[in-house]
Design an enzyme around this catalytic site. Sequence first.
Site, PDB file in Angstrom:
ATOM      1  CE  LYS A  46      41.642  41.812  31.636  1.00 13.02           C
ATOM      2  NZ  LYS A  46      40.874  40.569  31.402  1.00 13.02           N
ATOM      3  CG  HIS A  57      30.579  38.383  34.485  1.00 16.21           C
ATOM      4  ND1 HIS A  57      30.708  37.644  33.338  1.00 16.21           N
ATOM      5  CD2 HIS A  57      29.270  38.683  34.585  1.00 16.21           C
ATOM      6  CE1 HIS A  57      29.523  37.522  32.754  1.00 16.21           C
ATOM      7  NE2 HIS A  57      28.635  38.148  33.504  1.00 16.21           N
ATOM      8  CE  LYS A 103      44.800  38.374  27.958  1.00 19.70           C
ATOM      9  NZ  LYS A 103      43.884  37.283  28.249  1.00 19.70           N
ATOM     10  NE  ARG A 104      39.818  48.037  28.722  1.00 22.24           N
ATOM     11  CZ  ARG A 104      38.826  48.897  28.938  1.00 22.24           C
ATOM     12  NH1 ARG A 104      37.697  48.791  28.256  1.00 22.24           N
ATOM     13  NH2 ARG A 104      38.952  49.881  29.791  1.00 22.24           N
TER      14      ARG A 104
HETATM   15  C1  Z15 Z   1      34.474  42.165  32.525  1.00 29.64           C
HETATM   16  O1  Z15 Z   1      34.834  42.262  31.237  1.00 29.64           O
HETATM   17  C2  Z15 Z   1      34.576  40.953  33.192  1.00 29.64           C
HETATM   18  C3  Z15 Z   1      34.181  40.872  34.500  1.00 29.64           C
HETATM   19  C4  Z15 Z   1      33.690  41.990  35.149  1.00 29.64           C
HETATM   20  O2  Z15 Z   1      33.294  41.916  36.419  1.00 29.64           O
HETATM   21  C5  Z15 Z   1      33.597  43.196  34.468  1.00 29.64           C
HETATM   22 CL1  Z15 Z   1      32.988  44.552  35.288  1.00 29.64          CL
HETATM   23  C6  Z15 Z   1      33.990  43.293  33.171  1.00 29.64           C
HETATM   24  C7  Z15 Z   1      35.063  39.747  32.443  1.00 29.64           C
HETATM   25  C8  Z15 Z   1      36.042  38.883  33.211  1.00 29.64           C
HETATM   26  O3  Z15 Z   1      37.139  39.660  33.628  1.00 29.64           O
HETATM   27  C9  Z15 Z   1      36.493  37.742  32.313  1.00 29.64           C
HETATM   28  O4  Z15 Z   1      37.341  36.867  33.021  1.00 29.64           O
HETATM   29  C10 Z15 Z   1      35.292  36.961  31.795  1.00 29.64           C
HETATM   30  O5  Z15 Z   1      35.697  36.018  30.838  1.00 29.64           O
HETATM   31  C11 Z15 Z   1      34.291  37.898  31.183  1.00 29.64           C
HETATM   32  O6  Z15 Z   1      33.945  38.936  32.072  1.00 29.64           O
HETATM   33  C12 Z15 Z   1      33.013  37.189  30.763  1.00 29.64           C
HETATM   34  O7  Z15 Z   1      32.512  36.410  31.810  1.00 29.64           O
END
Ligand code: Z15
Length: 833
Positions: free
Chosen positions: A572, A373, A566-567
Amino acid sequence: VEASIPEPQREAWKRNQITSFTDKDGFEKEVVRHVETTLARSMFNCDEIAAYSATSLAFRDRLITHWNRTQQRQTYRDTKRVYYLSLEFLMGRALDNAMLNVGLKNVAQDGLAELGFRIEDVVKQEHDAALGNGGLGRLAACFLDSLATLNFPAWGYGLRYRYGIFKQEIIDGYQVEVPDYWLDFNPWEFPRHDVTVDIQFFGQVNKKTVGGKTISVWEAGEIVQAVAYDVPIPGYDTPTTNNLRLWSSKASGGEFDFQKFNSGDYESSVADQQRAETISAVLYPNDNLERGKELRLKQQYFWVAASLYDIVRRFKKSRRSWNEFPDQVAIQLNDTHPTLAIVELQRILVDVEGLEWDNAWEIVTSTFGYTNHTVLPEALEKWPVGLVQHLLPRHLQIIYDINLFFLQSVEKAFPDDRDMLRRVSIIEESQPKMVRMAFLAIVGSHKVNGVAELHSDLIKTTIFKDFVEIYGPDKFTNVTNGITPRRWLHQANPRLSELIASKCGGNDFLKDLTILNQLEKHVEDKQFRKEWAEIKYANKVRLAKHIKDTTGVVVNPASLFDVQVKRIHEYKRQQLNIFGVIHRYLSLKAMTPDQRKKQLPRVSIFGGKAAPGYWMAKQIIHLINSVGAVVNKDEDIGDLLKVIFLEDYNVSKAEMICPASDISEHISTAGTEASGTSNMKFVLNGGLIIGTCDGANIEITREIGESNIFLFGNLSEDVEDLRHAHTYGSHTIDSDLDKVFNEIEKGTFGTPHDFSAMIAAVRQHGDYYLVSDDFHSYIETHQLVDEAYRNQDEWIAKCITSVSRMGFFTSDRCINEYAEEIWNVEPLVVDRH
Ligand code: Z15
């Protein structure tokens, strides 16, 4: 299925089978029964919380009969099951979703009304189940919804945190974290005190010879008990009800260690109990960051070991040979957090079941799939060898053996490339040595996928490049993320869902989202556009009310609502957004009153949590609030600009915010956001996007058309060179951005020193996230947004066209791709009763 009950008793069981309520009267009876008996209250003493509880219990009863039938059917048919292992499940509220998925929301609405309650108020009593940080956890929740809706035999496995993601309060413009104690009353879980697993930690490994064979025996240093809690997951418009099993930790051997207790060592037996319960006490609040804490590794192993024990136990019931394991079981690793499952299964097969290493490894690698991810280096998990050795001594040995065999095969294939071995080794030869979890996950899986096209290409050409050479390109694939239209359209935006249904031949689009394309032939329909616009406006009025209630600021719902929720993370780029807002403010201030009258009023809405230890993210929140404090009371500006920070952004707030946005911001530095999923939620709710060429924005553009999205900024292929130039060339800052910085430094938004680090990150420290490089393009593109919004008719047409082309982004499509390409599983339809 019934054949499993002995003949003499079968009749009595069948005769007394539970029939769930189907109408208003049946529903009311159940509610009253639960109020009076389960809750031990009366109709004179039934408030909204009690009404929520009783309604939930009524639906829970209903779900659990479906759940039982689903599980019986799956066991009886003994088909292949999918197990989705995720440290996070960001579920949000369950009641509204259950009512809609079961198709009885109207029944409940009428019943509650007769009993004296408004369903909207009842639904709001529920506390979000917030067992996740952001996108990754919410994706897992959308996947569970799709798996059940598509009738796949599938289980989720996770941890039952006592504290989910913290509650965010904003005090004097700063984030303050408050614990999220959510388990006070949770009608959606079933404790399974009979489903427990003892999990061991620490200790040592001894060799033992049994029948001429040497085996390794791991003697435990500490044992903690895992207790299962089951959460039913209802599919939409299907009886299939799957299971999410969450593990809770407690001291093994009952409440206390009785030996210690009886020998008078009361304190230390209490301490043991507390240490055990600490494992599932709290969700780590970092998104896209790994900090390498021992307790986190304990959480990971605890959860993975309990889940695998459960999976293996279920497999063994069918008395098949071990070689059939991958035909019965597919395990998907949501990021590297559950990677120890690979090692644990190898340990079970070799040490406990006595299989040969190679045979076991073939089974293991055929079973697992790994989803990556992120490419952000700070988010890639690495564990110090010494820590793994201490906590899981046998697992470290197995990891070394996996690495040895892997490196031997690499050496054979690439005999002249010594450096290759160093680069791909699962053990990083650093000081201290580290276990690279992503590499272990790749070596132990048969498929690796990214979550959007650009992201899947990037992992193949950057962080996992060598592995593509070693395994060939077919091991790596893409499954672009998606969202469930049930929660994110039907539930969040009921009026829009209803309008869409009226043009798409009913509610079938909720199960086949490509049907949305039927909207396109109505784009020119004036009446349709008008109704569409009215719904958007009503959603904005609802958000405006929430803003007034929570911040005291009055915003005009006729303004353009510009949303970034979003976070909070530097990649971001909420800082780019707020710098842009300041630029807009300065431009407005520089205008004459006559010029101002021609400007388009805007509300800039922010929301999101910063990880408690992420200092820079907290500074960004503070700047946003400080700008709001100045701008919102500036009488020259009035409605032309308002800046809002919404406290405690979470799933249920997102359900209110997404339908109310005109434009939302997805403006990460190109190449950093793996996919993003809120971009999909906003477009599906009839909002447009301003964004960079990053993650799923690129595929959204491909689907909805370039004229329906506002793209800006540098491309991912240019990022590396730009960064290099910042560091080694002369770095000049965009002149408009420079003016913004100067204004901050003048003290316009409070003590300038508070924001000096944010400015220095751009001016002095190489502007890693390319804020200055993209600033001009960002500002220009916002001007295009303003111009486009002035033509409301065209704007609405763009929104309708976009929605009509969003079919691709349903999580149903993703799940079907996983099922076909990675899991090799098929749906199992349960009869309706
Ligand atoms: C997280 O929320 C995501 C990736 C990570 O490696 C961790 Cl630790 C937490 C998010 C991505 O930032 C986002 O772009 C993506 O849409 C989401 O995972 C689901 O794949």
